[in-house]
Scaffold this motif. Structure first.
Motif, PDB file in Angstrom:
ATOM      1  N   ILE A  74      11.549  23.697  -3.112  1.00 54.07           N
ATOM      2  CA  ILE A  74      10.768  22.858  -2.196  1.00 54.07           C
ATOM      3  C   ILE A  74      10.210  21.646  -2.945  1.00 54.07           C
ATOM      4  O   ILE A  74      10.255  20.516  -2.452  1.00 54.07           O
ATOM      5  N   CYS A  75       9.680  21.871  -4.145  1.00 54.81           N
ATOM      6  CA  CYS A  75       9.130  20.766  -4.938  1.00 54.81           C
ATOM      7  C   CYS A  75      10.204  19.736  -5.276  1.00 54.81           C
ATOM      8  O   CYS A  75       9.960  18.521  -5.213  1.00 54.81           O
ATOM      9  N   LYS A  76      11.397  20.214  -5.619  1.00 55.08           N
ATOM     10  CA  LYS A  76      12.484  19.289  -5.938  1.00 55.08           C
ATOM     11  C   LYS A  76      12.892  18.480  -4.707  1.00 55.08           C
ATOM     12  O   LYS A  76      13.206  17.283  -4.812  1.00 55.08           O
ATOM     13  N   ARG A  77      12.869  19.106  -3.541  1.00 49.50           N
ATOM     14  CA  ARG A  77      13.179  18.372  -2.320  1.00 49.50           C
ATOM     15  C   ARG A  77      12.147  17.278  -2.048  1.00 49.50           C
ATOM     16  O   ARG A  77      12.490  16.171  -1.626  1.00 49.50           O
ATOM     17  N   ILE A  78      10.874  17.604  -2.280  1.00 44.29           N
ATOM     18  CA  ILE A  78       9.820  16.601  -2.099  1.00 44.29           C
ATOM     19  C   ILE A  78      10.033  15.427  -3.051  1.00 44.29           C
ATOM     20  O   ILE A  78       9.907  14.257  -2.666  1.00 44.29           O
ATOM     21  N   ILE A  79      10.361  15.740  -4.299  1.00 43.36           N
ATOM     22  CA  ILE A  79      10.561  14.683  -5.296  1.00 43.36           C
ATOM     23  C   ILE A  79      11.753  13.806  -4.930  1.00 43.36           C
ATOM     24  O   ILE A  79      11.683  12.578  -4.960  1.00 43.36           O
ATOM     25  N   TYR A  80      12.874  14.451  -4.578  1.00 40.85           N
ATOM     26  CA  TYR A  80      14.065  13.690  -4.200  1.00 40.85           C
ATOM     27  C   TYR A  80      13.809  12.836  -2.960  1.00 40.85           C
ATOM     28  O   TYR A  80      14.235  11.674  -2.891  1.00 40.85           O
ATOM     29  N   SER A  81      13.130  13.388  -1.982  1.00 40.16           N
ATOM     30  CA  SER A  81      12.872  12.638  -0.749  1.00 40.16           C
ATOM     31  C   SER A  81      11.945  11.459  -0.999  1.00 40.16           C
ATOM     32  O   SER A  81      12.136  10.374  -0.440  1.00 40.16           O
ATOM     33  N   SER A  82      10.932  11.645  -1.857  1.00 39.44           N
ATOM     34  CA  SER A  82      10.024  10.543  -2.195  1.00 39.44           C
ATOM     35  C   SER A  82      10.769   9.423  -2.923  1.00 39.44           C
ATOM     36  O   SER A  82      10.553   8.239  -2.656  1.00 39.44           O
ATOM     37  N   LEU A  83      11.644   9.820  -3.849  1.00 40.07           N
ATOM     38  CA  LEU A  83      12.435   8.838  -4.591  1.00 40.07           C
ATOM     39  C   LEU A  83      13.362   8.075  -3.640  1.00 40.07           C
ATOM     40  O   LEU A  83      13.487   6.848  -3.727  1.00 40.07           O
ATOM     41  N   PHE A  84      13.986   8.804  -2.732  1.00 39.13           N
ATOM     42  CA  PHE A  84      14.877   8.203  -1.740  1.00 39.13           C
ATOM     43  C   PHE A  84      14.109   7.246  -0.829  1.00 39.13           C
ATOM     44  O   PHE A  84      14.575   6.138  -0.531  1.00 39.13           O
ATOM     45  N   ALA A  85      12.910   7.673  -0.390  1.00 40.00           N
ATOM     46  CA  ALA A  85      12.103   6.859   0.514  1.00 40.00           C
ATOM     47  C   ALA A  85      11.593   5.582  -0.145  1.00 40.00           C
ATOM     48  O   ALA A  85      11.202   4.634   0.536  1.00 40.00           O
ATOM     49  N   PHE A  86      11.612   5.550  -1.475  1.00 34.18           N
ATOM     50  CA  PHE A  86      11.196   4.335  -2.191  1.00 34.18           C
ATOM     51  C   PHE A  86      12.378   3.425  -2.506  1.00 34.18           C
ATOM     52  O   PHE A  86      12.343   2.229  -2.208  1.00 34.18           O
ATOM     53  N   ILE A  87      13.420   3.992  -3.095  1.00 34.29           N
ATOM     54  CA  ILE A  87      14.544   3.191  -3.574  1.00 34.29           C
ATOM     55  C   ILE A  87      15.294   2.516  -2.433  1.00 34.29           C
ATOM     56  O   ILE A  87      15.596   1.315  -2.485  1.00 34.29           O
ATOM     57  N   VAL A  88      15.599   3.263  -1.373  1.00 33.19           N
ATOM     58  CA  VAL A  88      16.442   2.740  -0.292  1.00 33.19           C
ATOM     59  C   VAL A  88      15.812   1.550   0.439  1.00 33.19           C
ATOM     60  O   VAL A  88      16.461   0.517   0.615  1.00 33.19           O
ATOM     61  N   PRO A  89      14.549   1.616   0.865  1.00 34.13           N
ATOM     62  CA  PRO A  89      13.999   0.469   1.599  1.00 34.13           C
ATOM     63  C   PRO A  89      13.560  -0.702   0.726  1.00 34.13           C
ATOM     64  O   PRO A  89      13.732  -1.860   1.113  1.00 34.13           O
ATOM     65  N   GLY A 118       0.825  -1.194   0.000  1.00 31.61           N
ATOM     66  CA  GLY A 118       0.000   0.000   0.000  1.00 31.61           C
ATOM     67  C   GLY A 118       0.863   1.250   0.000  1.00 31.61           C
ATOM     68  O   GLY A 118       0.560   2.239  -0.677  1.00 31.61           O
ATOM     69  N   SER A 119       1.973   1.209   0.752  1.00 35.68           N
ATOM     70  CA  SER A 119       2.922   2.323   0.759  1.00 35.68           C
ATOM     71  C   SER A 119       3.562   2.503  -0.614  1.00 35.68           C
ATOM     72  O   SER A 119       3.712   3.629  -1.098  1.00 35.68           O
ATOM     73  N   ILE A 120       3.940   1.398  -1.242  1.00 31.11           N
ATOM     74  CA  ILE A 120       4.562   1.471  -2.565  1.00 31.11           C
ATOM     75  C   ILE A 120       3.619   2.105  -3.581  1.00 31.11           C
ATOM     76  O   ILE A 120       4.004   3.017  -4.333  1.00 31.11           O
ATOM     77  N   PHE A 121       2.376   1.663  -3.601  1.00 24.72           N
ATOM     78  CA  PHE A 121       1.420   2.209  -4.573  1.00 24.72           C
ATOM     79  C   PHE A 121       1.061   3.661  -4.267  1.00 24.72           C
ATOM     80  O   PHE A 121       0.827   4.462  -5.183  1.00 24.72           O
ATOM     81  N   THR A 122       1.025   4.014  -2.973  1.00 22.04           N
ATOM     82  CA  THR A 122       0.721   5.398  -2.617  1.00 22.04           C
ATOM     83  C   THR A 122       1.852   6.327  -3.032  1.00 22.04           C
ATOM     84  O   THR A 122       1.616   7.420  -3.565  1.00 22.04           O
ATOM     85  N   ILE A 123       3.103   5.904  -2.792  1.00 22.10           N
ATOM     86  CA  ILE A 123       4.257   6.705  -3.228  1.00 22.10           C
ATOM     87  C   ILE A 123       4.248   6.851  -4.747  1.00 22.10           C
ATOM     88  O   ILE A 123       4.581   7.915  -5.288  1.00 22.10           O
ATOM     89  N   LEU A 158      11.401   7.105   6.836  1.00 14.95           N
ATOM     90  CA  LEU A 158      11.832   7.892   5.683  1.00 14.95           C
ATOM     91  C   LEU A 158      10.684   8.688   5.086  1.00 14.95           C
ATOM     92  O   LEU A 158      10.886   9.789   4.559  1.00 14.95           O
ATOM     93  N   ASP A 159       9.478   8.134   5.163  1.00 16.44           N
ATOM     94  CA  ASP A 159       8.325   8.879   4.647  1.00 16.44           C
ATOM     95  C   ASP A 159       8.118  10.181   5.409  1.00 16.44           C
ATOM     96  O   ASP A 159       7.513  11.127   4.884  1.00 16.44           O
ATOM     97  N   ALA A 160       8.619  10.217   6.653  1.00 20.60           N
ATOM     98  CA  ALA A 160       8.500  11.449   7.440  1.00 20.60           C
ATOM     99  C   ALA A 160       9.252  12.592   6.766  1.00 20.60           C
ATOM    100  O   ALA A 160       8.907  13.771   6.959  1.00 20.60           O
ATOM    101  N   ILE A 161      10.292  12.263   5.972  1.00 18.34           N
ATOM    102  CA  ILE A 161      10.999  13.299   5.207  1.00 18.34           C
ATOM    103  C   ILE A 161      10.036  13.947   4.218  1.00 18.34           C
ATOM    104  O   ILE A 161      10.010  15.175   4.064  1.00 18.34           O
ATOM    105  N   CYS A 162       9.246  13.107   3.558  1.00 18.92           N
ATOM    106  CA  CYS A 162       8.239  13.633   2.628  1.00 18.92           C
ATOM    107  C   CYS A 162       7.229  14.500   3.380  1.00 18.92           C
ATOM    108  O   CYS A 162       6.835  15.571   2.896  1.00 18.92           O
ATOM    109  N   PHE A 163       6.804  14.058   4.576  1.00 22.59           N
ATOM    110  CA  PHE A 163       5.853  14.826   5.361  1.00 22.59           C
ATOM    111  C   PHE A 163       6.418  16.209   5.691  1.00 22.59           C
ATOM    112  O   PHE A 163       5.712  17.215   5.625  1.00 22.59           O
ATOM    113  N   TYR A 164       7.693  16.242   6.051  1.00 20.96           N
ATOM    114  CA  TYR A 164       8.330  17.513   6.421  1.00 20.96           C
ATOM    115  C   TYR A 164       8.302  18.497   5.256  1.00 20.96           C
ATOM    116  O   TYR A 164       7.962  19.681   5.425  1.00 20.96           O
ATOM    117  N   PHE A 165       8.641  18.015   4.062  1.00 23.28           N
ATOM    118  CA  PHE A 165       8.673  18.914   2.917  1.00 23.28           C
ATOM    119  C   PHE A 165       7.265  19.302   2.462  1.00 23.28           C
ATOM    120  O   PHE A 165       7.064  20.408   1.945  1.00 23.28           O
TER     121      PHE A 165
END
Length: 308
Positions: free
Chosen positions: A214-229, A100-105, A274-281
């Motif tokens: 800010i948008c680029k940070r959100i995109i990078y953080s979302s990508l990071f939160a998916f690829i790493v775990p 569910g997290s994968i599809f939501t991201i 890691l998703d909390a990074i997305c929440f912060y941005f």
């Protein structure tokens, strides 16, 4: 199939290692996701596509987090035979939270791509109602897709370790193929494509540079939160599939794969943090938008007053 290999050393190591990984993940993830839900559900008055997706992601993460105590207990204790149904339910919910997290991201990446790439058509393609429907579909799909998990255990008359030791049904080639392709590869390709195209578009634009950053940070953080775990755990699942299909038979290699799979699955749960990074941005984006709006109103009032 484990053949005659002994995995006792791996199992003993993971009993301690899982606690080291799960305890901070559980504590920090629970706090961060609870705060995110309070902020988006209580403090924000207007629901947008982004905040709805983020709230859904936080709910998925909380589902995963609430299952971690059961995983920690199951690692160090054998469950009684009559608890097989409870175990199957918990295992299915675990996969609901993960995928569910994968599809939501993935949906967040697509939604962001549409908003950036087609700004003039975004209002026609995006809406809070459509986002709510999409999140409901995600829940329905992942719950339906986890139904086979209830058949992963065949020997139901003996004590067992929950979340461990799936039967041959759990390593069916068709099932593993569908899991890897639809559960990881396709979402990964979609996220990477949407992220790269969105970043390229933002770099070409010279307007609203602060918002662009800010948008680029959100995109990078979302990508990071998916690829790493999620990348290591799906590589591990594929390698373990090769072991179960007797493609890999060397005992030493099987031990290394068993350790890699279990560590990768543990690390996959850090997505809740890691998703909390997305929440912060997202919060930064909302705050920045509100500040821009307040400044605009203030300037209009000043101009109106001066004209009078």
């Amino acid at each position: 199939m484990r053949n005659n290999c002994s995995f006792e050393n791996v199992d003993n190591l993971m009993q301690s290692l899982e606690l080291v990984i799960y305890l901070p993940t559980f504590v920090f993830g629970l706090v961060l996701n609870a705060l995110a839900l309070v902020f988006f559900c209580v403090r924000l008055r207007k629901w947008t596509e982004s905040t709805i997706y983020i709230t859904n992601l936080a709910l998925m993460d909380l589902l995963l987090l609430l299952l971690l105590p059961f995983k920690m207990h199951a690692t160090n204790h054998r469950w009684q035979a009559e608890m097989h149904r409870l175990c199957s339910f918990l295992e299915s919910m675990y996969f609901v939270g993960m995928y569910g997290s994968i599809f939501t991201i993935t949906c967040i990446a697509v939604d962001r791509y549409i908003a950036i790439q087609y700004p003039f058509r975004a209002n026609q393609l995006r809406s809070p109602k459509t986002t709510l429907v999409t999140c409901s579909v995600i829940w329905g799909v992942v719950i339906s897709a986890t139904i086979p998990v209830h058949s992963f255990r065949e020997d139901k008359d003996t004590d067992f370790h929950c979340f461990h030791g799936f039967s041959k049904n759990g390593w069916n080639p068709f099932l593993i193929g569908a899991l890897e392709i639809f559960g990881f590869i396709i979402p990964a390709l979609v996220i990477i494509f949407c992220s790269l195209k969105s970043i390229h578009t933002l770099r070409q634009s010279e307007r609203n540079s602060t918002m662009n950053r800010i948008c680029k940070r959100i995109i990078y953080s979302s990508l990071f939160a998916f690829i790493v775990p999620f990348t290591p755990c799906h590589i591990g699942i594929f390698l373990q599939f090769l072991v179960r299909q007797s493609v890999i038979t060397d005992c030493y290699v099987q031990n290394r794969i068993a350790l890699f799979v279990q560590v990768a699955m543990c690390l996959a749960n850090i997505t809740c943090c890691l998703d909390a990074i997305c929440f912060y941005f997202i919060v930064s984006e909302v705050s920045s938008s509100n500040e821009t709006f307040r400044r605009s109103i203030s300037q209009r009032r000043t101009l109106s007053t001066s004209e009078v």
